[in-house]
Write an enzyme that holds these catalytic residues in place. Structure first.
Site, mmCIF file in Angstrom:
data_model
loop_
_atom_site.group_PDB
_atom_site.id
_atom_site.type_symbol
_atom_site.label_atom_id
_atom_site.label_comp_id
_atom_site.label_asym_id
_atom_site.label_seq_id
_atom_site.Cartn_x
_atom_site.Cartn_y
_atom_site.Cartn_z
ATOM 1 N N SER A 21 -3.607 6.252 10.218
ATOM 2 C CA SER A 21 -3.200 6.711 8.896
ATOM 3 C C SER A 21 -3.222 5.551 7.917
ATOM 4 O O SER A 21 -3.076 4.390 8.305
ATOM 5 C CB SER A 21 -1.789 7.285 8.944
ATOM 6 O OG SER A 21 -0.831 6.250 9.117
ATOM 7 N N ASP A 22 -3.424 5.869 6.652
ATOM 8 C CA ASP A 22 -3.084 4.889 5.634
ATOM 9 C C ASP A 22 -1.580 4.674 5.723
ATOM 10 O O ASP A 22 -0.849 5.513 6.260
ATOM 11 C CB ASP A 22 -3.491 5.386 4.243
ATOM 12 C CG ASP A 22 -3.710 4.238 3.260
ATOM 13 O OD1 ASP A 22 -3.199 3.129 3.522
ATOM 14 O OD2 ASP A 22 -4.376 4.451 2.235
ATOM 15 N N TRP A 23 -1.109 3.571 5.196
ATOM 16 C CA TRP A 23 0.282 3.178 5.403
ATOM 17 C C TRP A 23 1.251 4.157 4.717
ATOM 18 O O TRP A 23 1.360 4.185 3.500
ATOM 19 C CB TRP A 23 0.490 1.748 4.902
ATOM 20 C CG TRP A 23 0.295 0.697 5.951
ATOM 21 C CD1 TRP A 23 1.153 -0.317 6.248
ATOM 22 C CD2 TRP A 23 -0.801 0.545 6.869
ATOM 23 N NE1 TRP A 23 0.664 -1.085 7.290
ATOM 24 C CE2 TRP A 23 -0.533 -0.587 7.689
ATOM 25 C CE3 TRP A 23 -1.979 1.254 7.085
ATOM 26 C CZ2 TRP A 23 -1.391 -1.012 8.692
ATOM 27 C CZ3 TRP A 23 -2.844 0.823 8.090
ATOM 28 C CH2 TRP A 23 -2.541 -0.290 8.879
ATOM 29 N N GLY A 24 1.898 4.985 5.538
ATOM 30 C CA GLY A 24 2.830 5.977 5.012
ATOM 31 C C GLY A 24 2.190 7.303 4.666
ATOM 32 O O GLY A 24 2.788 8.121 3.959
ATOM 33 N N ALA A 25 0.971 7.558 5.170
ATOM 34 C CA ALA A 25 0.254 8.783 4.798
ATOM 35 C C ALA A 25 0.615 9.991 5.640
ATOM 36 O O ALA A 25 0.160 11.096 5.365
ATOM 37 C CB ALA A 25 -1.264 8.549 4.899
#
Length: 760
Positions: free
Chosen positions: A230-234
């Protein structure tokens, strides 16, 4: 020691498996020490190693290690040079090995839908073919050093506004042809270890839990074999993400989503085999890095020189009236540099890709190193809107100089990850300075520092414009080499520079409401839009000047007709007609003449960069496969090249086509077209096999519309042949009941016969 990943998974507890599917902190995967499973580090890129200093926090907000900042993607794509991008990738891979980094987070291949996107400096191009090709080359370079890449941000992440929650509303054809295409090339040709999903929704479904995106397209259609992070916090719904194909959540969830995965397995909502697959994908890449470590190399000085070379190959000479460039080193004392960026250049973007550069070489510093005693005045203040005193000083100095070079562009605050621009303007004090200087000094050159296009209200007033984009920490070396003719400019624009923001294809729909953004321009992005609309632009896609001249001749196709399963080989000769060595980028576009679908006027389908000495001629050879001619047919759910003629175009830019030829392509794909009562007559006429059946029937309709033999001349004059033809083209077959005296049974039989003819 080689590990059997499947055997390790069998020995793991449910909790350990769930735990491996999220980060240990901001930058590391989790270890399972009892089984000998190590933690590995991932680090931001893509144009430099932004490794978090181990002595700092693990939230990723403090200083990263000293590293080399290469030119940003907005610049390197303008090199049109696959070998150069591969070399950059190899170097970054060496650095990762030296710093024990298993995966570098990049390249970023999202399409430049609007020049306002705050992260455009990190992205390559408005064109999916170019973006995919340079991305694949970069990936091959990094991965050749046994370091993983993470292609991002998958997908349709083309703005910063509400990127974590908004939905990109895009039709499938547009997705496939424009927004997914660079990822497809990156995956199929580059073979990255990981792919990073984006924050946003696509047509209402978060990328992080989108099975169509992460499984159907990425894995089944394209054959991706690595893991998705994931993108960071996605992550929105972690269990749905695992089911959809999201393997690794980053950063750490502090154990919260691990518990959700465990609970879902225990209550039967998540099949443990699906979890096992995710763990297997992650561990395959972890052990690939750990078990096959390479010797690292982080020679910062050497890599600084490479950064200068890449910048030099990527900068674009946009204007050179009266051959004001190159400057004479003998006249350096009479040359005036103006602008803060000459002394302290803006050379990289803000946000997660920001590099803690080990040193920066400005144009002023490089001039001094080479013994070029140019004059310098500041000219403007980046923090002030009005600085009349600095401008007056600059104008006075400019009036006395022989030639002036103004170093201008966008301050850091104008473009960054996290927010989009609201306009395309440079700071007004810089525009005012350029106009004032050009008014007293006709021999003025502007050198730009920007991550995306700017409006240039002074473009006609100055004689030279050199586009540096964000040229990396050695930007000044490249600028001096190009300005003084130590090197010949050879970059070309990877995006269109429009005259004004209002002309851009997404202007009415960018950035949307926050909940949804509609991609109503469809496939008409960048030059595809400007060409189709015949809109003038400031500088077109693929444009760039040189200190020499190139001519093209002898365009040859190895076939005049081919099946869509065959390759077409295209060759063209390029000659350096000037007096200095140079490099030319040969651009190959294809124009669809079949009329089978609404398509752009032309599309880039290949390119090659060729180096030529004065008077030298070389033959450039390129190949085209089915995809070069095809569009994405949503009925077939596949790429379709209709039978018919296609133009092969050789251009110096998208706006300057110098040679062309025509080839006929024969489709081997069975059409998904089916005839029914709502099919219009014009659709039938596109298929030769149907005409023998349909022509007698259509003739009856024409006679009916003409009124037969008994009509008066006045009645016949009222119904022109053009009118009849156009009405016929748009008339559905059900109209035969009214205009050809068909019974319903006649109509059904007619449609059945047409469909039988289609299937033969």
């Amino acid at each position: 020691m080689k590990h059997s990943v499947k055997e390790l998974i069998q020995k793991m507890t449910l909790e350990e498996k769930a735990g491996l599917c999220s980060g240990a902190d901001s930058w590391h995967t989790k270890a399972v020490e009892r089984l000998g499973i190590p933690a590995v580090m991932v680090s931001d890129g893509p144009y430099g190693l932004r490794k978090q200093d181990e002595s700092q926090d693990h939230m990723g907000v403090n200083d990263s290690i000293k590293a080399v900042c290469f030119p940003a993607g907005c610049a390197t794509a303008c090199s049109f040079d696959r070998d150069l991008l591969r070399k950059e990738g190899e170097t970054l891979g060496d650095e990762c090995q030296a710093e024990d980094v298993s995966v570098i987070l990049g390249p970023a291949v999202n399409i430049k839908r609007s020049p306002l996107c705050g992260r455009n400096f990190e992205y390559f191009s408005e064109d999916p073919y170019l973006a995919g090709q340079v991305a694949a080359a970069y990936i091959k370079g990094v991965e050749s050093r046994n370091v993983g890449t993470s292609v991002k941000h998958f997908a349709a992440n083309n703005q910063e506004f509400r990127r974590m929650s908004g939905s990109s509303e895009v039709d499938e054809r547009t997705l496939r042809e424009i927004y997914l295409a660079p990822f497809e090339a990156a995956v199929k040709e580059g073979v990255p270890d990981t792919v990073m999903c984006s924050y946003n929704k696509i047509n209402g479904v978060f990328s992080s839990e989108n099975p169509w995106l992460l499984t159907d397209v990425l894995r089944k259609d394209w054959g991706f074999g690595g893991y998705v992070m994931s993108d960071w916090g996605a992550v929105n719904d972690r269990v749905a993400g695992v089911q959809a194909g999201l393997d690794l959540e980053m950063p750490s969830s502090n154990g919260e989503t691990d518990k959700q995965i465990v609970a879902a397995v225990k209550n039967g909502k998540l099949d443990e085999k699906v979890l096992d697959t995710a763990v297997e994908r992650i561990l395959n890449i972890v052990f690939k890095f750990v078990e096959d470590r390479c010797t690292g190399n982080f020679d910062k000085e050497k890599h600084h020189d490479l950064a200068a070379h890449i910048a030099q190959e990527s900068m674009i000479l946009l204007k050179n009236k009266d051959s004001i460039l190159p400057l004479s080193e003998k006249d350096a004392n009479d040359i005036l540099f103006i602008g803060t960026f000459a002394e302290k250049p803006r050379y990289e973007g803000g946000g997660s890709s920001h590099i803690n550069s080990f040193k920066v070489t400005s144009a002023l510093e490089q001039a001094k190193i080479l013994g070029l005693s140019v004059q310098y005045v500041q000219g403007y203040d980046l923090k002030e809107k009005n600085d009349d005193k600095l401008q007056v000083e600059a104008v006075a100095a400019a009036s006395k100089a022989k030639k002036v070079v103004i170093f201008a562009g966008l301050p850091d605050s104008y473009e960054s990850e996290g927010y989009d621009r609201t306009h395309m303007n440079m700071p007004e004090n810089q525009n005012a300075l350029i106009k004032a200087v050009a008014a007293v000094q006709p021999d003025t050159v502007v050198v730009l520092h920007n991550g995306s296009p700017v409006e240039m209200p002074w473009a006609r007033q100055v004689k030279g414009i050199l586009e540096s984009y964000l040229g990396g920490e050695a930007v000044g070396i490249a600028q001096i080499n190009l300005l003084f003719g130590r090197a010949n400019p050879c970059g070309k624009l990877a995006e269109t520079i429009p005259l004004r923001l209002e002309d851009t294809p997404s202007y009415l729909n960018f950035p949307g409401s926050g909940k949804k953004v509609f991609y109503n321009e469809g496939v008409f992005v960048g030059y595809r839009y400007y060409d189709k609309k015949k809109l003038p632009v400031l500088f077109p896609f693929g444009y760039g000047l040189s200190y020499t001249n190139f001519s093209y001749s002898s365009l040859k196709l190895d076939k005049k007709e081919l099946k869509d399963t065959e390759l077409l080989t295209v060759s063209v000769s390029v000659t350096n007609d000037g007096k200095v060595a140079g490099k030319e980028i040969v651009e190959l576009y294809v124009r669809d003449r079949t009329g089978s679908e609404v398509r752009p006027d032309k599309e880039l389908r290949n390119f090659e960069k060729v180096s030529l000495e004065p008077g030298e001629t070389k033959t450039v050879t390129m190949q085209l496969g089915k995809r070069a001619f095809a569009w994405y047919n949503t009925d077939l759910h596949d790429w379709y090249a209709a039978t018919g003629d296609y133009e092969i175009l050789i251009g110096k830019s998208s706006a300057e086509i110098v040679l062309s030829d025509t080839v006929r392509v024969i489709s081997t794909t069975k059409s998904a077209f089916k005839v029914d009562a709502t099919t219009v007559f014009a659709e039938i006429q596109e298929y030769p096999a149907l005409r023998k059946i349909s022509d007698p029937v259509f003739k009856r309709v024409v006679e009916f519309m003409q009124g037969g033999q008994t009509s008066s001349q006045t009645a016949k004059d009222a119904v022109s042949n053009d009118m009849i033809q156009n009405m016929m083209d748009n008339m559905p077959l059900r109209s035969l009941r009214s205009f050809a005296n068909f019974t319903q049974e006649d109509l059904d039989d007619f449609i059945s016969n047409l469909n039988k003819a289609l299937s033969v």
